[in-house]
Scaffold this motif. Sequence first.
Motif, short mmCIF file in Angstrom:
data_model
loop_
_atom_site.label_atom_id
_atom_site.label_comp_id
_atom_site.label_asym_id
_atom_site.label_seq_id
_atom_site.Cartn_x
_atom_site.Cartn_y
_atom_site.Cartn_z
N GLY A 282 -0.63 0.54 -19.47
CA GLY A 282 0.69 0.29 -18.89
C GLY A 282 1.60 1.49 -18.99
N GLN A 283 1.59 2.17 -20.14
CA GLN A 283 2.42 3.35 -20.31
C GLN A 283 1.97 4.48 -19.39
N ASP A 284 0.67 4.64 -19.25
CA ASP A 284 0.14 5.70 -18.40
C ASP A 284 0.55 5.49 -16.94
N ILE A 285 0.37 4.27 -16.43
CA ILE A 285 0.72 3.97 -15.05
C ILE A 285 2.22 4.08 -14.83
N THR A 286 3.01 3.67 -15.82
CA THR A 286 4.46 3.77 -15.69
C THR A 286 4.90 5.22 -15.62
N ARG A 287 4.34 6.08 -16.45
CA ARG A 287 4.68 7.51 -16.38
C ARG A 287 4.33 8.09 -15.01
N LYS A 288 3.16 7.72 -14.50
CA LYS A 288 2.76 8.23 -13.19
C LYS A 288 3.63 7.67 -12.08
N ALA A 289 4.03 6.41 -12.18
CA ALA A 289 4.92 5.83 -11.19
C ALA A 289 6.28 6.51 -11.21
N ASP A 290 6.76 6.83 -12.40
CA ASP A 290 8.03 7.54 -12.55
C ASP A 290 7.95 8.89 -11.85
N ASP A 291 6.90 9.65 -12.13
CA ASP A 291 6.72 10.96 -11.49
C ASP A 291 6.60 10.81 -9.97
N ALA A 292 5.88 9.79 -9.53
CA ALA A 292 5.65 9.59 -8.10
C ALA A 292 6.95 9.26 -7.37
N ILE A 293 7.79 8.45 -7.97
CA ILE A 293 9.06 8.09 -7.34
C ILE A 293 9.94 9.32 -7.15
N TRP A 294 10.03 10.14 -8.18
CA TRP A 294 10.87 11.34 -8.07
C TRP A 294 10.27 12.35 -7.09
N ALA A 295 8.95 12.42 -7.04
CA ALA A 295 8.32 13.31 -6.07
C ALA A 295 8.64 12.86 -4.64
N ALA A 296 8.61 11.54 -4.41
CA ALA A 296 8.89 11.01 -3.08
C ALA A 296 10.36 11.23 -2.70
N ILE A 297 11.27 11.02 -3.64
CA ILE A 297 12.69 11.25 -3.36
C ILE A 297 12.94 12.73 -3.09
N GLY A 298 12.33 13.59 -3.89
CA GLY A 298 12.50 15.02 -3.69
C GLY A 298 12.00 15.48 -2.34
N LEU A 299 10.89 14.92 -1.91
CA LEU A 299 10.34 15.28 -0.60
C LEU A 299 11.28 14.84 0.52
N GLU A 300 11.87 13.66 0.38
CA GLU A 300 12.82 13.19 1.38
C GLU A 300 14.08 14.06 1.39
N GLU A 301 14.56 14.45 0.22
CA GLU A 301 15.72 15.34 0.17
C GLU A 301 15.41 16.66 0.88
N VAL B 191 1.99 12.03 -1.90
CA VAL B 191 2.65 12.53 -3.12
C VAL B 191 2.76 11.47 -4.21
N ALA B 192 2.60 10.19 -3.87
CA ALA B 192 2.86 9.13 -4.85
C ALA B 192 1.62 8.39 -5.32
N ARG B 193 0.47 8.61 -4.71
CA ARG B 193 -0.73 7.86 -5.11
C ARG B 193 -1.02 8.07 -6.59
N ILE B 194 -1.24 6.97 -7.30
CA ILE B 194 -1.51 7.00 -8.73
C ILE B 194 -2.99 7.27 -8.97
N GLY C 105 0.80 -1.22 0.00
CA GLY C 105 0.00 0.00 0.00
C GLY C 105 0.83 1.27 0.00
N GLY C 106 2.12 1.15 -0.32
CA GLY C 106 3.01 2.31 -0.25
C GLY C 106 2.61 3.46 -1.14
N PHE C 107 2.23 3.17 -2.38
CA PHE C 107 1.81 4.24 -3.28
C PHE C 107 0.44 4.78 -2.85
N TRP C 108 -0.47 3.89 -2.55
CA TRP C 108 -1.83 4.30 -2.20
C TRP C 108 -1.84 5.18 -0.95
N ASP C 109 -1.00 4.87 0.02
CA ASP C 109 -0.99 5.59 1.29
C ASP C 109 -0.19 6.89 1.24
N SER C 110 0.51 7.15 0.15
CA SER C 110 1.37 8.32 0.05
C SER C 110 0.61 9.53 -0.49
#
Length: 226
Positions: A184-203, A63-66, A56-61
């Motif tokens: 698949g492409q749509d979810i992958t693009r959103k996952a890509d954005d979500a990962i960088w958003a999460a890393i940026g927030l941690e930074e 900044v990362a929820r798809i 549930g990591g993406f769903w509970d976030s």
Amino acid sequence: MSVMFERRHILLAGVAGATLTLPGCAGGPRYSLAEVIRRLLTLASQNAFALLLQPGGFWDSSVARIALPDRFGGGRGTTILSALLQSQSFRDRLQRQLNRDAEKGAERAAPMIADTIRMVSIEAADEIVRGGPQAASRFLRGKMGIALFDAMLPGISDGLRLFDDQVINRAVQSVTGFDMAALGQDITRKADDAIWAAIGLEEEGIRANPQKTNDPMLIAVFGLLR
């Protein structure tokens, strides 16, 4: 022992080769600001993936929820939805499954980001250190380009085809002209954005409170710049 460094190494502009000494005496090991950036990115990405890769990591976030794709009614300019997609319970179920699928993509992304941090050439490290709250994350994303998307797409696409209750297939079939490859492409693009958003927030959090990391190098550099 106290952390030793020269203030001018951090504050003067254009000193890409700046170094600091940690810890103890002047004869101790010296580290470049590039190493500071590597430590910052390593810790930020580890913290982000520790959250995203939980069940549930993406769903509970926040900044990362798809979100649902627009063709499923997830944004403006949607198509006329079928009766199936107008059901809120079905839409919630569908969105949760898409977020679980994004977790599968993140499993592939995590080691790739770790490897890139170790190997990437970091130019103008002093500018990244003195940059905005997410400057290092933006730098790394720029270096990686579409590499995460390309790595995650096969796993996410495979995951979409493996849901045993066929909820995604039913949704796709209910929207004219929408196919699984597009999803698949749509979810992958959103996952890509979500990962960088999460890393940026941690930074951003590390820069704001470096003492919380217990890392003397990060405390020395970002504690000074606060």
